[in-house]
Design an enzyme around this catalytic site. Structure first.
Site, short mmCIF file in Angstrom:
data_model
loop_
_atom_site.label_atom_id
_atom_site.label_comp_id
_atom_site.label_asym_id
_atom_site.label_seq_id
_atom_site.Cartn_x
_atom_site.Cartn_y
_atom_site.Cartn_z
N SER A 139 -3.88 15.71 60.80
CA SER A 139 -3.27 16.07 62.34
C SER A 139 -4.04 14.66 62.97
O SER A 139 -5.22 14.57 63.08
CB SER A 139 -3.17 17.25 62.66
N TYR A 152 -9.31 24.59 63.62
CA TYR A 152 -7.88 23.74 62.85
C TYR A 152 -8.77 22.42 63.27
O TYR A 152 -8.40 21.97 62.43
CB TYR A 152 -6.95 23.78 64.04
#
Length: 258
Positions: A139, A152
């Protein structure tokens, strides 16, 4: 796309979102596609909509189940050419002192352990054949700090570290390893993330959305199809000399902060 027809592609979390899009796109290029997903409903939908795609319910944090599924794919199709370790969850949102250790570990388990276990299961067969492509879904959160999303961000940074290491380790065996780094992807998953983050920050959802848009040079989010474009390119003959790279598909993220 050149070099994809007849290839066997295994995609984790292929039941919805980016994974589902990649599965359909690889299949359209003539590849044999197998997906697994922890969501039984998503798997059933793939089986109904895309009967040519092998689909099974598998939790990527279950080492035995994932290894068994990988072996099943190898047996049915004669090997795996492309592994897309795509499974991930958004994890909790909040200030570091408010995060729960159980939630932290769950986020790292799916996002990082899932990628590790998928590679562990698929790489031996690739080594034996002397070729393969591994795509790990990271990401833009793996490239920037990400306020209120520490679990995350930590997991996605670690995925890039895993990718860099495996590219070095597996390159001599003819295996290329890269990471996909999507920005904010339009769809239900990101809508849920926005809701969590807005609650954690005491803000309106639309205000949080605008923070994301403001931090991107092109002032736009991306689509799952655009992420799939990059996956197909890297897995095709056109990506034959690309390895060890974290490829951003994000409209150029400048910051994930306010």
């Amino acid at each position: 796309m050149k070099g994809l027809a007849g290839k066997t592609v295994l995609i984790t979390a292929g039941g919805a979102g980016i994974g589902r899009c990649m599965a359909e796109r690889f299949a359209a290029e003539g590849a044999e596609v197998a997906i697994c997903d922890a969501d039984a409903g998503a798997v059933a939908t793939v089986q109904k909509d895309c009967p040519k795609i092998m689909a099974s319910v598998v939790d990527v944090t279950d080492e035995v189940a994932l290894a068994e599924f990988t072996h099943k794919v190898e047996t049915q199709f004669g090997g795996i050419d492309v592994l897309c370790a795509n499974a991930g969850i958004g994890g909790p949102a909040g200030a570091i002192e408010d995060l729960d250790l159980v939630d932290w570990r769950a986020c790292l388990s799916v996002n990082l352990d899932g990628a590790f276990l998928a590679c562990k299961a698929a790489v031996p067969g690739m080594k034996a054949r002397g070729a393969g492509t591994v795509l790990l879904t990271s990401s833009t959160a793996g490239l920037f700090g990400y306020p209120y999303r520490a679990p995350y961000a930590a997991a996605k940074w670690a995925v890039i570290g895993l990718m860099k290491t495996l590219a070095m380790e597996l390159g001599p065996h003819g295996i290329r390893v890269n990471a996909l780094c999507p920005g904010a992807v339009e769809g239900p998953r990101m809508d849920r993330v926005l809701g969590k983050e807005a609650q954690a920050r005491g803000m309106a959802v639309e205000d949080v959305r605008q923070i994301y848009v403001k931090g991107v040079s092109l002032k736009t989010w991306v689509t799952a199809d655009e992420v799939a474009d990059m996956a197909l390119f890297l897995a095709s003959d056109m990506g034959a000399k690309i390895s060890g790279q974290a490829m951003s598909i994000d409209g150029h993220t400048e910051t994930l902060g306010d």
